[in-house]
Enzyme design. Structure first.
Site, PDB file in Angstrom:
ATOM      1  NE  ARG A   8      -2.975  35.980  26.544  1.00 53.82           N
ATOM      2  CZ  ARG A   8      -3.061  34.566  26.807  1.00 53.82           C
ATOM      3  NH1 ARG A   8      -2.554  33.994  27.788  1.00 53.82           N
ATOM      4  NH2 ARG A   8      -4.049  33.765  26.015  1.00 53.82           N
ATOM      5  CB  SER A  10      -7.119  35.367  28.197  1.00 51.07           C
ATOM      6  OG  SER A  10      -6.340  35.339  29.382  1.00 51.07           O
ATOM      7  CE  LYS A  79       1.036  27.119  31.951  1.00 52.59           C
ATOM      8  NZ  LYS A  79       0.444  25.911  32.212  1.00 52.59           N
ATOM      9  CG  ASP A  80       2.399  31.909  29.041  1.00 49.30           C
ATOM     10  OD1 ASP A  80       2.553  30.804  28.790  1.00 49.30           O
ATOM     11  OD2 ASP A  80       1.391  32.422  29.310  1.00 49.30           O
ATOM     12  CB  SER A 125       0.266  20.761  27.572  1.00 48.80           C
ATOM     13  OG  SER A 125       1.761  20.215  27.983  1.00 48.80           O
ATOM     14  NE  ARG A 127       3.964  19.764  31.499  1.00 48.70           N
ATOM     15  CZ  ARG A 127       2.871  19.759  32.290  1.00 48.70           C
ATOM     16  NH1 ARG A 127       2.890  18.465  32.770  1.00 48.70           N
ATOM     17  NH2 ARG A 127       2.248  20.706  32.317  1.00 48.70           N
ATOM     18  NE  ARG A 128      -1.216  20.567  31.910  1.00 46.97           N
ATOM     19  CZ  ARG A 128      -1.261  21.887  31.654  1.00 46.97           C
ATOM     20  NH1 ARG A 128      -1.617  22.191  30.365  1.00 46.97           N
ATOM     21  NH2 ARG A 128      -1.046  22.651  32.486  1.00 46.97           N
ATOM     22  NE  ARG A 145      -4.423  27.511  21.606  1.00 47.78           N
ATOM     23  CZ  ARG A 145      -3.996  28.410  20.782  1.00 47.78           C
ATOM     24  NH1 ARG A 145      -3.459  28.238  19.720  1.00 47.78           N
ATOM     25  NH2 ARG A 145      -4.128  29.708  21.505  1.00 47.78           N
ATOM     26  N   GLY A 146      -8.164  27.109  23.254  1.00 55.23           N
ATOM     27  CA  GLY A 146      -9.236  27.946  23.911  1.00 55.23           C
ATOM     28  C   GLY A 146      -8.849  28.333  25.295  1.00 55.23           C
ATOM     29  CG  ASN A 147     -11.615  31.189  27.354  1.00 49.35           C
ATOM     30  OD1 ASN A 147     -12.386  30.390  27.657  1.00 49.35           O
ATOM     31  ND2 ASN A 147     -11.677  32.031  26.804  1.00 49.35           N
ATOM     32  CB  THR A 150     -13.383  27.949  25.371  1.00 52.92           C
ATOM     33  OG1 THR A 150     -13.635  29.102  25.546  1.00 52.92           O
ATOM     34  CG2 THR A 150     -13.435  27.166  24.151  1.00 52.92           C
ATOM     35  NE  ARG A 151      -7.912  25.513  27.631  1.00 51.28           N
ATOM     36  CZ  ARG A 151      -6.706  25.651  28.265  1.00 51.28           C
ATOM     37  NH1 ARG A 151      -5.896  24.363  28.350  1.00 51.28           N
ATOM     38  NH2 ARG A 151      -6.035  26.733  28.634  1.00 51.28           N
ATOM     39  CB  CYS A 237       4.859  24.750  24.122  1.00 50.94           C
ATOM     40  SG  CYS A 237       4.628  25.734  25.549  1.00 50.94           S
TER      41      CYS A 237
END
Length: 311
Positions: A8, A10, A79-80, A125, A127-128, A145-147, A150-151, A237
């Site tokens: 990717r 990213s 995890k993806d 997430s 889970r989180r 969301r976002g990379n 960004t977060r 997820c």
């Protein structure tokens, strides 16, 4: 000889790929590599992750390029990678794993215990989100969301009080930001968190041999136990499961946690196995979860998520 790899575009994916290439160049100095950036569904769909069908959204297009011989191998966050990987492909290499812990990032360096009541904490997430709410029900948990940059910027710009994400991400990126480490026992990570998966074609023996040179045996064993667990309960997820395996000498310990949507119900299991059969340990705990009612918890999640997606 030039080898082409897919990933990717990213910042995190490129950082992970750069790290893998550095490792490969150390063991294969005569080779040259070419990076092919490939856009995935997960990069273009802006909905919260829990609102999407999760299997393969961050890797399917890249793996197709590997299978069709457009690229020789691909670098993914473990995890993806879904458990039902195409039979033409294989996880050829699991390099040394990064930290499995989650972290809380705030402007003031708060821990999860000390962040003020009523604060808004973001997470991509489910889970989180549930784990945060279980420990601090007085906080507002918001999908985000976002990379990674960004977060983090949402925190520094005071658009949100804090975010929880994987420590491995900020470590791979080399991001210097105030953070508080969350206990991996209280915040059991996503299966495969902190690990990389290098995918290539199952019949490409030369590429497999090259990639195996940077394999970490213990990381492979831990990840295989966690992925076996996911496979046997079909988690993802949209159904938050925490799992962490650790190698201790000749033993393998696997801790697993499953949580209801409101966080009030949970199933927590810890079992020991052997490093020779991580799949069996994951399967064993998967069967224990089924016997303790994991299907009911999973069904409640699916029903609620279907309601949200219709809104």
């Amino acid at each position: 000889m030039s080898i082409k790899l897919g990933t990717r575009g990213s910042p995190l994916s490129l950082a992970q790929t750069s790290w893998v290439l550095d490792e490969l160049k150390n063991t294969n100095p005569s080779l040259t590599f070419e990076i092919e950036k490939i856009t995935t569904k997960g990069d273009t769909d802006t909905r919260p992750l829990f609102a999407m069908e999760q299997k393969g959204i961050f890797e399917k297009e890249i793996d197709r390029a590997v299978s069709e011989k457009q690229v020789d191998f691909a670098v993914h966050s473990m995890k993806d990678v879904p458990s039902d990987l195409d039979s033409s492909l294989t996880i050829a290499c699991v390099p040394k794993r990064e930290s499995v812990n989650d972290v809380l990032i705030t402007n003031d360096g708060f821990s999860l215990d000390s962040i003020p009541s009523g604060s808004t904490v973001g997470s991509s997430s489910l889970r989180r989100a549930v784990q945060i709410s279980r420990k601090r029900p007085d906080l507002n948990v918001k999908p985000i969301r976002g990379n990674i940059e960004t977060r983090i910027n949402k925190v520094t710009e005071k658009k949100i009080d804090g975010i929880v994400l994987a420590k491995a991400g900020i470590s791979r990126l080399g991001v210097d930001t105030k953070h508080s480490l969350l206990s991996k026992d209280e915040f059991l990570p996503s299966p495969g968190q902190g690990a990389l998966a290098i995918i290539c074609r199952s019949d490409d023996s030369k590429t497999i041999e090259m990639l195996k040179k940077i394999e970490d045996k213990n990381s492979r064993i831990e990840v295989e136990a966690e992925r076996s667990l996911s496979e046997h309960i079909d988690s993802g997820c949209r159904f938050p499961v925490g799992a962490y395996a650790s190698v201790k000498s000749d033993s393998l310990i696997l801790k697993v946690g499953v949580y209801s949507m409101d966080g009030k119900k949970s199933i927590l299991i810890e079992e020991n196995g052997t490093i020779d059969n991580p799949f069996e340990l994951g399967k064993k705990i998967g069967n224990e979860l089924k016997s303790q009612g994991v299907s009911e918890i999973a069904s409640n999640w699916r029903e609620k998520l279907e309601e949200w997606n219709k809104q």
